[in-house]
Each structure stands twice: as structure tokens, then as C-alpha cells.
Design a protein around this motif. Structure first.
Motif, PDB file in Angstrom:
ATOM      1  N   SER A  67       0.821  -1.223   0.000  1.00  0.00           N
ATOM      2  CA  SER A  67       0.000   0.000   0.000  1.00  0.00           C
ATOM      3  C   SER A  67       0.847   1.261   0.000  1.00  0.00           C
ATOM      4  CB  SER A  67      -0.963  -0.006   1.196  1.00  0.00           C
ATOM      5  OG  SER A  67      -1.805  -1.127   1.140  1.00  0.00           O
ATOM      6  N   LEU A  68       1.929   1.239  -0.800  1.00  0.00           N
ATOM      7  CA  LEU A  68       2.803   2.405  -0.930  1.00  0.00           C
ATOM      8  C   LEU A  68       2.608   3.030  -2.309  1.00  0.00           C
ATOM      9  CD1 LEU A  68       6.127   0.849   0.470  1.00  0.00           C
ATOM     10  CD2 LEU A  68       4.542   2.360   1.689  1.00  0.00           C
ATOM     11  N   ASP A  69       2.460   4.350  -2.356  1.00  0.00           N
ATOM     12  CA  ASP A  69       2.394   5.048  -3.636  1.00  0.00           C
ATOM     13  C   ASP A  69       3.786   5.055  -4.253  1.00  0.00           C
ATOM     14  OD1 ASP A  69      -0.318   5.656  -3.414  1.00  0.00           O
ATOM     15  OD2 ASP A  69       0.112   7.484  -2.271  1.00  0.00           O
ATOM     16  N   ASP A  70       3.852   4.851  -5.574  1.00  0.00           N
ATOM     17  CA  ASP A  70       5.135   4.785  -6.261  1.00  0.00           C
ATOM     18  C   ASP A  70       5.509   6.136  -6.841  1.00  0.00           C
ATOM     19  OD1 ASP A  70       7.417   4.158  -7.630  1.00  0.00           O
ATOM     20  OD2 ASP A  70       6.447   2.870  -9.107  1.00  0.00           O
ATOM     21  N   ALA A  71       6.412   6.843  -6.170  1.00  0.00           N
ATOM     22  CA  ALA A  71       6.963   8.102  -6.667  1.00  0.00           C
ATOM     23  C   ALA A  71       8.440   7.906  -7.017  1.00  0.00           C
ATOM     24  CB  ALA A  71       6.809   9.200  -5.616  1.00  0.00           C
ATOM     25  N   SER A  72       8.844   6.661  -7.200  1.00  0.00           N
ATOM     26  CA  SER A  72      10.265   6.321  -7.349  1.00  0.00           C
ATOM     27  C   SER A  72      10.825   6.561  -8.739  1.00  0.00           C
ATOM     28  CB  SER A  72      10.481   4.841  -7.014  1.00  0.00           C
ATOM     29  OG  SER A  72       9.904   4.021  -8.016  1.00  0.00           O
ATOM     30  N   LEU A  73       9.990   6.573  -9.764  1.00  0.00           N
ATOM     31  CA  LEU A  73      10.403   6.603 -11.162  1.00  0.00           C
ATOM     32  C   LEU A  73      11.169   5.332 -11.528  1.00  0.00           C
ATOM     33  CD1 LEU A  73      11.572  10.331 -11.482  1.00  0.00           C
ATOM     34  CD2 LEU A  73       9.310   9.355 -11.954  1.00  0.00           C
ATOM     35  N   ARG A  74      11.121   4.320 -10.668  1.00  0.00           N
ATOM     36  CA  ARG A  74      11.827   3.057 -10.906  1.00  0.00           C
ATOM     37  C   ARG A  74      10.891   1.859 -10.772  1.00  0.00           C
ATOM     38  NH1 ARG A  74      17.459   3.343  -7.586  1.00  0.00           N
ATOM     39  NH2 ARG A  74      17.796   1.430  -8.767  1.00  0.00           N
ATOM     40  N   GLY A  75       9.602   2.110 -10.773  1.00  0.00           N
ATOM     41  CA  GLY A  75       8.614   1.073 -10.523  1.00  0.00           C
ATOM     42  C   GLY A  75       8.635  -0.094 -11.485  1.00  0.00           C
ATOM     43  N   GLU A  76       9.167   0.114 -12.696  1.00  0.00           N
ATOM     44  CA  GLU A  76       9.196  -0.970 -13.678  1.00  0.00           C
ATOM     45  C   GLU A  76      10.396  -1.898 -13.502  1.00  0.00           C
ATOM     46  OE1 GLU A  76       6.594  -1.621 -15.582  1.00  0.00           O
ATOM     47  OE2 GLU A  76       5.730   0.101 -14.538  1.00  0.00           O
ATOM     48  N   GLU A  77      11.329  -1.539 -12.614  1.00  0.00           N
ATOM     49  CA  GLU A  77      12.488  -2.407 -12.386  1.00  0.00           C
ATOM     50  C   GLU A  77      12.029  -3.748 -11.837  1.00  0.00           C
ATOM     51  OE1 GLU A  77      16.061  -0.840 -10.624  1.00  0.00           O
ATOM     52  OE2 GLU A  77      15.580   1.187 -11.327  1.00  0.00           O
ATOM     53  N   ILE A  78      12.755  -4.792 -12.184  1.00  0.00           N
ATOM     54  CA  ILE A  78      12.389  -6.149 -11.828  1.00  0.00           C
ATOM     55  C   ILE A  78      13.011  -6.551 -10.487  1.00  0.00           C
ATOM     56  CG2 ILE A  78      12.649  -8.593 -12.523  1.00  0.00           C
ATOM     57  CD1 ILE A  78      10.626  -7.039 -14.181  1.00  0.00           C
ATOM     58  N   VAL A  79      12.217  -7.233  -9.691  1.00  0.00           N
ATOM     59  CA  VAL A  79      12.681  -7.809  -8.437  1.00  0.00           C
ATOM     60  C   VAL A  79      13.399  -9.125  -8.773  1.00  0.00           C
ATOM     61  CG1 VAL A  79      11.909  -8.811  -6.244  1.00  0.00           C
ATOM     62  CG2 VAL A  79      10.782  -6.749  -7.146  1.00  0.00           C
ATOM     63  N   MET A  80      14.534  -9.372  -8.155  1.00  0.00           N
ATOM     64  CA  MET A  80      15.279 -10.610  -8.369  1.00  0.00           C
ATOM     65  C   MET A  80      14.731 -11.722  -7.470  1.00  0.00           C
ATOM     66  SD  MET A  80      17.690 -10.150 -10.657  1.00  0.00           S
ATOM     67  CE  MET A  80      16.674  -8.998 -11.563  1.00  0.00           C
ATOM     68  N   LEU A  81      14.926 -12.965  -7.909  1.00  0.00           N
ATOM     69  CA  LEU A  81      14.655 -14.126  -7.068  1.00  0.00           C
ATOM     70  C   LEU A  81      15.931 -14.374  -6.285  1.00  0.00           C
ATOM     71  CD1 LEU A  81      12.853 -16.414  -9.677  1.00  0.00           C
ATOM     72  CD2 LEU A  81      11.804 -15.132  -7.805  1.00  0.00           C
ATOM     73  N   GLY A  82      15.954 -13.957  -5.034  1.00  0.00           N
ATOM     74  CA  GLY A  82      17.167 -14.013  -4.228  1.00  0.00           C
ATOM     75  C   GLY A  82      17.591 -15.403  -3.822  1.00  0.00           C
ATOM     76  N   GLY A  83      16.683 -16.361  -3.957  1.00  0.00           N
ATOM     77  CA  GLY A  83      16.981 -17.739  -3.607  1.00  0.00           C
ATOM     78  C   GLY A  83      15.725 -18.460  -3.170  1.00  0.00           C
ATOM     79  N   PRO A  84      15.837 -19.774  -2.976  1.00  0.00           N
ATOM     80  CA  PRO A  84      14.656 -20.581  -2.686  1.00  0.00           C
ATOM     81  C   PRO A  84      14.155 -20.534  -1.239  1.00  0.00           C
ATOM     82  CG  PRO A  84      16.589 -21.986  -2.856  1.00  0.00           C
ATOM     83  CD  PRO A  84      17.026 -20.601  -3.206  1.00  0.00           C
ATOM     84  N   VAL A  85      14.935 -19.946  -0.317  1.00  0.00           N
ATOM     85  CA  VAL A  85      14.534 -19.896   1.085  1.00  0.00           C
ATOM     86  C   VAL A  85      13.727 -18.623   1.344  1.00  0.00           C
ATOM     87  CG1 VAL A  85      15.348 -19.954   3.479  1.00  0.00           C
ATOM     88  CG2 VAL A  85      16.650 -21.146   1.694  1.00  0.00           C
ATOM     89  N   ALA A  86      12.602 -18.751   2.044  1.00  0.00           N
ATOM     90  CA  ALA A  86      11.731 -17.630   2.412  1.00  0.00           C
ATOM     91  C   ALA A  86      11.395 -16.739   1.213  1.00  0.00           C
ATOM     92  CB  ALA A  86      12.362 -16.808   3.539  1.00  0.00           C
ATOM     93  N   PRO A  87      10.809 -17.315   0.139  1.00  0.00           N
ATOM     94  CA  PRO A  87      10.556 -16.535  -1.071  1.00  0.00           C
ATOM     95  C   PRO A  87       9.536 -15.403  -0.897  1.00  0.00           C
ATOM     96  CG  PRO A  87       9.503 -18.683  -1.207  1.00  0.00           C
ATOM     97  CD  PRO A  87      10.363 -18.705   0.027  1.00  0.00           C
ATOM     98  N   GLU A  88       8.843 -15.377   0.215  1.00  0.00           N
ATOM     99  CA  GLU A  88       7.896 -14.295   0.484  1.00  0.00           C
ATOM    100  C   GLU A  88       8.559 -13.108   1.185  1.00  0.00           C
ATOM    101  OE1 GLU A  88       8.552 -16.491   4.086  1.00  0.00           O
ATOM    102  OE2 GLU A  88       8.089 -17.242   2.092  1.00  0.00           O
ATOM    103  N   GLN A  89       9.790 -13.278   1.628  1.00  0.00           N
ATOM    104  CA  GLN A  89      10.515 -12.240   2.359  1.00  0.00           C
ATOM    105  C   GLN A  89      11.310 -11.369   1.397  1.00  0.00           C
ATOM    106  OE1 GLN A  89      10.873 -11.472   5.853  1.00  0.00           O
ATOM    107  NE2 GLN A  89      11.992  -9.749   5.023  1.00  0.00           N
ATOM    108  N   GLY A  90      11.215 -10.053   1.566  1.00  0.00           N
ATOM    109  CA  GLY A  90      11.964  -9.123   0.736  1.00  0.00           C
ATOM    110  C   GLY A  90      13.305  -8.755   1.349  1.00  0.00           C
ATOM    111  N   PHE A  91      14.301  -8.613   0.484  1.00  0.00           N
ATOM    112  CA  PHE A  91      15.641  -8.202   0.891  1.00  0.00           C
ATOM    113  C   PHE A  91      16.114  -7.128  -0.081  1.00  0.00           C
ATOM    114  CE2 PHE A  91      15.117 -12.525   2.318  1.00  0.00           C
ATOM    115  CZ  PHE A  91      15.609 -12.494   3.613  1.00  0.00           C
ATOM    116  N   VAL A  92      16.803  -6.133   0.438  1.00  0.00           N
ATOM    117  CA  VAL A  92      17.318  -5.061  -0.401  1.00  0.00           C
ATOM    118  C   VAL A  92      18.823  -4.940  -0.178  1.00  0.00           C
ATOM    119  CG1 VAL A  92      17.163  -2.618  -1.000  1.00  0.00           C
ATOM    120  CG2 VAL A  92      15.101  -3.842  -0.257  1.00  0.00           C
TER     121      VAL A  92
END
Length: 194
Positions: A67-92
Motif C-alpha cells: 500500500s505504498l504510492d510509487d513516486a520512485s520513477l523506478r517502478g518498472e524495475e524487476i525484483v530478483m529471485l534471491g533464492g529458494p529460502v523464504a521466497p515471500e521475504q523481501g531483501f534489499v
């Protein structure tokens, strides 16, 4: 009394802040031609983020989910699959210097954050600028990565922020190897085995 250690030298030196490049003979299809940034490496195990496996999720979709508004100008960038463990957890993964609730400084150039506040900052367009968003992580139990290294499944190289943040994900595996004079297409799948 003098005791001789039977532990591999890798057990005593951390690979934290290094890249793991999957060797051409990698048997696990989840890691074939991947490059992983090692965030933690101790006797208890290893944790890393795969940095070249795209998901079908964009930053915008993550922002919407939170529920965050996107003012980033980067919204189309793709999220990587960081690995098979905890695939619902986000990491930056991001450049060092920026601090958030759960920031771990992995190296002098690269940090890892897994708290919502960094996503709020990204959505608002406040940065950080050097950033890679991933879902899930790669994990190895005690001694597992060391065994895979002995079996020539991985090549370790110094991590470079330019490869992580400025190189297109499709080129990261080859670029990291090429920077160190290694042609991955010329290495056979049985490299290192007699």
C-alpha cells in the motif's frame, strides 16, 4: 598436546562480501549460471542473495502490495529471485551509508536491509540510489557451502558494487568472471575433477 585441525581453511575464513559464481557444471537448476552475493558466512552456515535471477514481479507491484504510492520513477524495475529460502521475504542490497531498521553492513561498499522502511524510502523516491530488490535468499547449512566449493560447484570472486548495481542482470555472471580474466564458456562441466 598439539592437535591437527581437519577443517578446511574455508571454515576459518569468511566469504562474507564475496560473489559466488555457479560453475558451468552446476547440477542444481535453481542455481545454474547464477551469481550470488554472500551476506553472511559463519560456522553456523551461509546466507546470500542471488543477483541475476529475475522474478516476474516489478518494484511497483511490491509497493502496491505494501500500500505504498510509487513516486520512485523506478517502478518498472524487476525484483530478483534471491533464492529458494523464504521466497515471500523481501531483501534489499544497497550501497553502504544508508541506515534503516534492519541494516546489516556486509562490506564497506554494500549493505543488506530486510525492513519495510527501506521500501518506503524507495517508493517515495528518496533512495538509496544503488539498490537491488530481491525476494527470498540462498542458504547453506554448516559446512554445506564448503563441500560444494570442494566439489567445484562455485567460483568465489571479490564482490564489486558496479556489477551488483550498474550491470544489467543478464550480464552479471559473465561480467564478474571476465573482470578476473575467466571465460566461463571455456570452462568444462567437470573442471577440477581428475
Amino acid at each position: 598436546m598439539h592437535t591437527t585441525s581437519i577443517d578446511n581453511d574455508l571454515t576459518h575464513s569468511s566469504l562474507r562480501g564475496q560473489f559466488l559464481l555457479a560453475m558451468p557444471g552446476m547440477q542444481d537448476p535453481r542455481f545454474r549460471q547464477t551469481i550470488t552475493f554472500v551476506c553472511e558466512h559463519t560456522r553456523e552456515g551461509t546466507m546470500g542473495i542471488v543477483i541475476n535471477a529475475p522474478s516476474n514481479v516489478s518494484w511497483r507491484e511490491v509497493f502496491e502490495q505494501l500500500s505504498l504510492d510509487d513516486a520512485s520513477l523506478r517502478g518498472e524495475e524487476i525484483v530478483m529471485l534471491g533464492g529458494p529460502v523464504a521466497p515471500e521475504q523481501g531483501f534489499v542490497l544497497h550501497g553502504a551509508g544508508a541506515r534503516f531498521d534492519s541494516t546489516l553492513e556486509v562490506s564497506e561498499d554494500i549493505s543488506l536491509t530486510a525492513s519495510k522502511d527501506i521500501l518506503e524510502s524507495l517508493a517515495a523516491g528518496r533512495g538509496p540510489d544503488d539498490v537491488l530488490v530481491a525476494l527470498g535468499y540462498a542458504g547453506w547449512g554448516p559446512g554445506q557451502l564448503e563441500e560444494e566449493l570442494t566439489d567445484n560447484a562455485w567460483l568465489t570472486l571479490p564482490a564489486e558494487p558496479e556489477i551488483l548495481f550498474a550491470t544489467p542482470w543478464q550480464k552479471r555472471w559473465h561480467t564478474a568472471a571476465a573482470r578476473h580474466g575467466i571465460d566461463m564458456t571455456g570452462i568444462g562441466s567437470q573442471s577440477g575433477h581428475a
